[in-house]
Design a protein around this motif. Sequence first.
Motif, PDB file in Angstrom:
ATOM      1  N   MET A  90       4.800  32.440  45.338  1.00 45.01           N
ATOM      2  CA  MET A  90       5.899  33.317  44.961  1.00 45.01           C
ATOM      3  C   MET A  90       5.298  34.642  44.479  1.00 45.01           C
ATOM      4  N   ARG A  91       5.790  35.718  44.994  1.00 38.32           N
ATOM      5  CA  ARG A  91       5.272  37.026  44.612  1.00 38.32           C
ATOM      6  C   ARG A  91       5.641  37.347  43.170  1.00 38.32           C
ATOM      7  N   LEU A  92       4.814  38.193  42.560  1.00 44.03           N
ATOM      8  CA  LEU A  92       4.991  38.535  41.151  1.00 44.03           C
ATOM      9  C   LEU A  92       6.340  39.187  40.885  1.00 44.03           C
ATOM     10  N   ALA A  93       6.773  40.078  41.764  1.00 41.69           N
ATOM     11  CA  ALA A  93       8.063  40.752  41.568  1.00 41.69           C
ATOM     12  C   ALA A  93       9.206  39.736  41.580  1.00 41.69           C
ATOM     13  N   ARG A  94       9.155  38.786  42.480  1.00 44.67           N
ATOM     14  CA  ARG A  94      10.192  37.746  42.556  1.00 44.67           C
ATOM     15  C   ARG A  94      10.149  36.857  41.311  1.00 44.67           C
ATOM     16  N   LEU A  95       8.943  36.528  40.901  1.00 40.03           N
ATOM     17  CA  LEU A  95       8.772  35.701  39.708  1.00 40.03           C
ATOM     18  C   LEU A  95       9.367  36.399  38.479  1.00 40.03           C
ATOM     19  N   LEU A  96       9.092  37.680  38.338  1.00 42.31           N
ATOM     20  CA  LEU A  96       9.652  38.441  37.222  1.00 42.31           C
ATOM     21  C   LEU A  96      11.166  38.549  37.327  1.00 42.31           C
ATOM     22  N   TRP A  97      11.674  38.775  38.528  1.00 43.27           N
ATOM     23  CA  TRP A  97      13.124  38.897  38.737  1.00 43.27           C
ATOM     24  C   TRP A  97      13.845  37.614  38.321  1.00 43.27           C
ATOM     25  N   ILE A  98      13.219  36.485  38.579  1.00 45.89           N
ATOM     26  CA  ILE A  98      13.846  35.195  38.279  1.00 45.89           C
ATOM     27  C   ILE A  98      13.665  34.811  36.806  1.00 45.89           C
ATOM     28  N   TRP A  99      12.455  34.964  36.275  1.00 46.67           N
ATOM     29  CA  TRP A  99      12.140  34.418  34.956  1.00 46.67           C
ATOM     30  C   TRP A  99      12.234  35.389  33.799  1.00 46.67           C
ATOM     31  N   ALA A 100      12.166  36.687  34.039  1.00 43.51           N
ATOM     32  CA  ALA A 100      12.236  37.635  32.918  1.00 43.51           C
ATOM     33  C   ALA A 100      13.549  37.522  32.141  1.00 43.51           C
ATOM     34  N   PRO A 101      14.710  37.442  32.798  1.00 42.16           N
ATOM     35  CA  PRO A 101      15.955  37.362  32.017  1.00 42.16           C
ATOM     36  C   PRO A 101      16.032  36.162  31.059  1.00 42.16           C
ATOM     37  N   PRO A 102      15.759  34.921  31.515  1.00 45.71           N
ATOM     38  CA  PRO A 102      15.862  33.834  30.532  1.00 45.71           C
ATOM     39  C   PRO A 102      14.784  33.899  29.450  1.00 45.71           C
ATOM     40  N   VAL A 103      13.598  34.371  29.792  1.00 42.40           N
ATOM     41  CA  VAL A 103      12.534  34.469  28.782  1.00 42.40           C
ATOM     42  C   VAL A 103      12.885  35.535  27.750  1.00 42.40           C
ATOM     43  N   LEU A 104      13.360  36.681  28.214  1.00 42.89           N
ATOM     44  CA  LEU A 104      13.755  37.745  27.278  1.00 42.89           C
ATOM     45  C   LEU A 104      14.942  37.309  26.416  1.00 42.89           C
ATOM     46  N   TRP A 105      15.894  36.605  27.022  1.00 41.85           N
ATOM     47  CA  TRP A 105      17.056  36.137  26.259  1.00 41.85           C
ATOM     48  C   TRP A 105      16.627  35.112  25.211  1.00 41.85           C
TER      49      TRP A 105
ATOM     50  N   ARG B 257      19.987  29.990  36.967  1.00 37.46           N
ATOM     51  CA  ARG B 257      19.616  31.019  37.944  1.00 37.46           C
ATOM     52  C   ARG B 257      18.127  30.934  38.263  1.00 37.46           C
ATOM     53  N   ALA B 258      17.305  30.666  37.253  1.00 37.66           N
ATOM     54  CA  ALA B 258      15.856  30.602  37.444  1.00 37.66           C
ATOM     55  C   ALA B 258      15.408  29.275  38.058  1.00 37.66           C
ATOM     56  N   ILE B 259      15.965  28.180  37.575  1.00 33.90           N
ATOM     57  CA  ILE B 259      15.500  26.853  37.989  1.00 33.90           C
ATOM     58  C   ILE B 259      16.225  26.356  39.231  1.00 33.90           C
ATOM     59  N   GLY B 260      17.534  26.582  39.275  1.00 33.62           N
ATOM     60  CA  GLY B 260      18.316  26.160  40.434  1.00 33.62           C
ATOM     61  C   GLY B 260      18.786  24.723  40.419  1.00 33.62           C
ATOM     62  N   ARG B 261      18.477  24.002  39.379  1.00 33.46           N
ATOM     63  CA  ARG B 261      18.915  22.600  39.258  1.00 33.46           C
ATOM     64  C   ARG B 261      19.642  22.442  37.930  1.00 33.46           C
ATOM     65  N   ASP B 262      20.847  21.927  38.009  1.00 32.83           N
ATOM     66  CA  ASP B 262      21.692  21.891  36.822  1.00 32.83           C
ATOM     67  C   ASP B 262      21.149  21.009  35.706  1.00 32.83           C
ATOM     68  N   VAL B 263      20.707  19.818  36.020  1.00 33.89           N
ATOM     69  CA  VAL B 263      20.239  18.908  34.973  1.00 33.89           C
ATOM     70  C   VAL B 263      18.974  19.455  34.312  1.00 33.89           C
TER      71      VAL B 263
END
Length: 142
Positions: free
Chosen positions: A1-16, A58-64
């Motif tokens: 996974m490219r760094l930009a995609r990784l940041l796009w997915i994980w930055a919001p939940p980590v910052l929150w 949004r980041a993980i994609g699996r509800d449980v």
Amino acid sequence: MRLARLLWIWAPPVLWAGLIFGLSSVPDLGTGLGTWDLVLRKIAHFCEYAILGFLLYRAIGRDVLAAAAGIAYAGTDELHQHFVAGRHAAFRDVAIDSAGVVVGVLLARIVFRRPASVESERWSERTSPTASSTRSSSGSTG
């Protein structure tokens, strides 16, 4: 996974989660409104964790898995508050936070609803009673 995609997915939940941690570090968030103060803080707890649940899904994609991660974070947040002067840990808050996480995950499932994959369609065709009777009748012509 490219760094930009990784940041796009994980930055919001980590910052929150960082924002939640920061708010939990404040010794007293009271407004002086009496009963309304309690009600408003519990609503805020619920909403901040609903947003976290949404972002985790949004980041993980699996509800449980997203719900489990959010609920675990709620537990560690209360443990953190136990060590902050002027704050205390309460199981009631973990329950409120957990309910928020679940609602956020459910909302995210609706927003990010994906069409059924070809594999799942094939699986349902293979396991449905009408598909097996059609297969057996078409396969026995020899």
